[in-house]
Design an enzyme around this catalytic site. Structure first.
Site, PDB file in Angstrom:
ATOM      1  N   LYS A 120      49.621  27.558  41.597  1.00 35.66           N
ATOM      2  CA  LYS A 120      48.493  27.293  40.687  1.00 35.66           C
ATOM      3  C   LYS A 120      47.534  28.469  40.646  1.00 35.66           C
ATOM      4  CE  LYS A 120      48.384  22.339  40.055  1.00 35.66           C
ATOM      5  NZ  LYS A 120      47.636  21.078  40.209  1.00 35.66           N
ATOM      6  N   LYS A 202      61.228  23.067  38.285  1.00 31.15           N
ATOM      7  CA  LYS A 202      61.093  21.622  38.094  1.00 31.15           C
ATOM      8  C   LYS A 202      60.486  21.332  36.717  1.00 31.15           C
ATOM      9  CE  LYS A 202      56.470  20.566  39.568  1.00 31.15           C
ATOM     10  NZ  LYS A 202      55.477  19.649  39.966  1.00 31.15           N
ATOM     11  N   LYS A 205      54.567  18.649  33.687  1.00 26.93           N
ATOM     12  CA  LYS A 205      53.743  18.270  32.549  1.00 26.93           C
ATOM     13  C   LYS A 205      52.808  19.391  32.123  1.00 26.93           C
ATOM     14  CE  LYS A 205      51.328  14.738  35.407  1.00 26.93           C
ATOM     15  NZ  LYS A 205      50.790  15.302  36.597  1.00 26.93           N
TER      16      LYS A 205
HETATM   17  P1  TYM Z   1      51.709  14.834  39.988  1.00 27.79           P
HETATM   18  O1  TYM Z   1      50.672  14.180  39.140  1.00 27.79           O
HETATM   19  O2  TYM Z   1      52.000  16.262  39.755  1.00 27.79           O
HETATM   20  O3  TYM Z   1      53.087  14.052  39.861  1.00 27.79           O
HETATM   21  C1  TYM Z   1      53.149  12.653  40.026  1.00 27.79           C
HETATM   22  C2  TYM Z   1      54.429  12.275  40.744  1.00 27.79           C
HETATM   23  O4  TYM Z   1      55.572  12.719  40.007  1.00 27.79           O
HETATM   24  C3  TYM Z   1      56.432  13.463  40.860  1.00 27.79           C
HETATM   25  N1  TYM Z   1      57.091  14.505  40.052  1.00 27.79           N
HETATM   26  C4  TYM Z   1      58.411  14.647  39.926  1.00 27.79           C
HETATM   27  N2  TYM Z   1      59.440  13.972  40.448  1.00 27.79           N
HETATM   28  C5  TYM Z   1      60.701  14.391  40.116  1.00 27.79           C
HETATM   29  N3  TYM Z   1      60.946  15.443  39.289  1.00 27.79           N
HETATM   30  C6  TYM Z   1      59.928  16.148  38.748  1.00 27.79           C
HETATM   31  N4  TYM Z   1      60.160  17.167  37.931  1.00 27.79           N
HETATM   32  C7  TYM Z   1      58.595  15.758  39.062  1.00 27.79           C
HETATM   33  N5  TYM Z   1      57.367  16.225  38.694  1.00 27.79           N
HETATM   34  C8  TYM Z   1      56.465  15.462  39.319  1.00 27.79           C
HETATM   35  C9  TYM Z   1      55.516  14.051  41.914  1.00 27.79           C
HETATM   36  O5  TYM Z   1      56.216  14.404  43.084  1.00 27.79           O
HETATM   37  C10 TYM Z   1      54.548  12.916  42.143  1.00 27.79           C
HETATM   38  O6  TYM Z   1      55.107  11.957  43.032  1.00 27.79           O
HETATM   39  N6  TYM Z   1      49.350  15.693  44.308  1.00 27.79           N
HETATM   40  C11 TYM Z   1      50.002  14.665  43.510  1.00 27.79           C
HETATM   41  C12 TYM Z   1      49.117  13.494  43.195  1.00 27.79           C
HETATM   42  C13 TYM Z   1      48.481  12.826  44.380  1.00 27.79           C
HETATM   43  C14 TYM Z   1      49.120  11.965  45.304  1.00 27.79           C
HETATM   44  C15 TYM Z   1      48.106  11.537  46.179  1.00 27.79           C
HETATM   45  C16 TYM Z   1      50.446  11.532  45.453  1.00 27.79           C
HETATM   46  C17 TYM Z   1      47.161  12.901  44.723  1.00 27.79           C
HETATM   47  N7  TYM Z   1      46.948  12.111  45.793  1.00 27.79           N
HETATM   48  C18 TYM Z   1      48.387  10.667  47.244  1.00 27.79           C
HETATM   49  C19 TYM Z   1      50.710  10.664  46.527  1.00 27.79           C
HETATM   50  C20 TYM Z   1      49.693  10.245  47.389  1.00 27.79           C
HETATM   51  C21 TYM Z   1      50.434  15.294  42.194  1.00 27.79           C
HETATM   52  O7  TYM Z   1      49.885  16.245  41.742  1.00 27.79           O
HETATM   53  O8  TYM Z   1      51.388  14.588  41.532  1.00 27.79           O
END
Ligand code: TYM
Length: 338
Positions: A120, A202, A205
């Site tokens: 990032k 990967k 979004k």
């Molecule tokens: P975020 O918002 O980027 O993504 C949400 C969830 O989607 C999963 N993910 C994927 N899984 C498979 N293939 C992909 N290409 C892919 N892209 C995203 C992510 O692994 C995630 O599970 N830091 C976290 C949000 C967060 C969080 C938490 C998660 C904040 N606090 C506490 C768990 C517990 C994030 O940015 O996810």
């Protein structure tokens, strides 16, 4: 009596998603699609992590819209808000409060090693802010506040889960058993859905539109994006993530979305080309997403009810969070509240 960190009741599942950008089929496969089945056996909390989203610049009006959109998506996959706690991170100030305390138990060197921070900061060179750096500590606070046992996430969050565990263990070693040490719960298949245009990365979004299938994409857009998905110069539909990442990515999506094994999907394409695989993967996305999109529209048409659900979730989450925070305050010696 030894202190136990875990309150009585079912084990706790916690996960969060950022309300930034449009959720992709990768988010769905790696996280959202797995939540519903956990509701029966666990106490579940699912969060719209709006405070994490502002670590990169957001347009305020757009962010507010994305928060509702994401909350409606959580509900559209069938989560029961009477049971599961669904809420917005910023509605529960204890997240920020605990994050500050945990900041004081986290080392700069640990945070400097985080690959998401490195990625990032490379992408937002003009805004390498302290929040981006301490992002994993806020995430640890999210999880540890609720005495979470397991965290269902995709593979990209594994490193953040490891640091959350390290912080919890460090804190417990000093103060006794304050936090449950959470386990990551990462699927064996589908933990990393890849970009349609660059299968070495990967699906994300925050990347350009044509690299992902959006959960709210209409059928014709899904078909067009799938048709243009990058594969390889061969012709054989075979699951080989290293040698054929693009094709294997399509097989993975098709397998998960139709509930079939990889081998059975592979078997269907003997003697058929990539075109057939892409068309079927597109249809699997369309069929999976159509009912979710319909429910999503229904929830967004009733923002009063949506906001009531989020308010109720925040009230319930706050009560649990207050118990952990009370203990943390006492343990570290902050001024008592009364
Ligand atoms: P975020 O918002 O980027 O993504 C949400 C969830 O989607 C999963 N993910 C994927 N899984 C498979 N293939 C992909 N290409 C892919 N892209 C995203 C992510 O692994 C995630 O599970 N830091 C976290 C949000 C967060 C969080 C938490 C998660 C904040 N606090 C506490 C768990 C517990 C994030 O940015 O996810």
């Amino acid at each position: 009596m030894p202190e136990t960190a875990r309150p009585a009741g079912k084990p706790v599942i916690y996960s969060g998603i950022q309300p930034s950008g449009t959720l992709t089929i990768g988010n769905y496969i790696g996280s959202l699609s797995r939540f519903k089945q956990l509701e029966a056996d666990f106490d579940c909390l699912f969060c719209v992590v709006d405070m994490h989203a502002i670590t990169v610049r957001q347009d305020p009006a757009q962010l507010r819209g994305k928060i509702n959109e994401l909350a409606a998506l959580y509900l559209a996959v069938g989560l029961d808000p009477g049971n599961t706690i669904l809420y917005c991170q910023s509605h529960v100030p204890a997240h920020a409060e605990l994050a500050w305390v945990l900041d004081c138990f986290t080392y700069m060197g640990e945070l400097q090693r985080m690959t998401q921070f490195k990625d990032k900061s490379a992408r937002h060179e003009d805004n390498i802010n302290a929040g981006l750096f301490t992002y994993p500590v806020l995430m640890a606070a999210d999880i540890l506040l609720y005495q979470t046992s397991a965290v269902p996430v995709g593979a990209d969050q594994k490193q953040h889960l490891e640091i959350a565990r390290d912080i919890a263990i460090r804190f417990n070693n000093i103060y006794g058993n304050v936090f449950v040490v959470p386990e990551p719960y990462i699927p064996k298949i589908g933990a990393k859905i890849l970009s349609l245009q660059d299968p070495s990365r990967k699906m994300s979004k925050s990347d350009p539109e044509d690299t992902f299938i959006g959960m709210l994409d209409p059928p014709e857009v899904i078909r067009r994006k799938m048709k243009r998905a990058v594969t390889d110069s061969g012709a054989e539909v075979r699951f080989d993530p290293d040698g054929k990442p693009g094709v294997s990515n399509l097989i993975t999506m098709l397998s998960i979305l139709t509930g079939r094994t990889i081998a059975s999907v592979e078997g269907d394409y003997v003697g058929k080309g990539y075109g057939a695989l892409k068309a079927d993967a597109a249809e699997a996305c369309v069929e999976t997403l159509a009912p979710i999109q319909a429910e999503h529209r229904r929830w967004l048409a009733d923002l009063t009810e949506l906001n009531r659900v989020l308010k109720d979730g925040a009230d319930r989450a706050s009560r649990i969070a207050a118990r952990t925070m009370g203990k943390v305050r006492r343990k570290v010696g902050l001024a008592p509240l009364n």
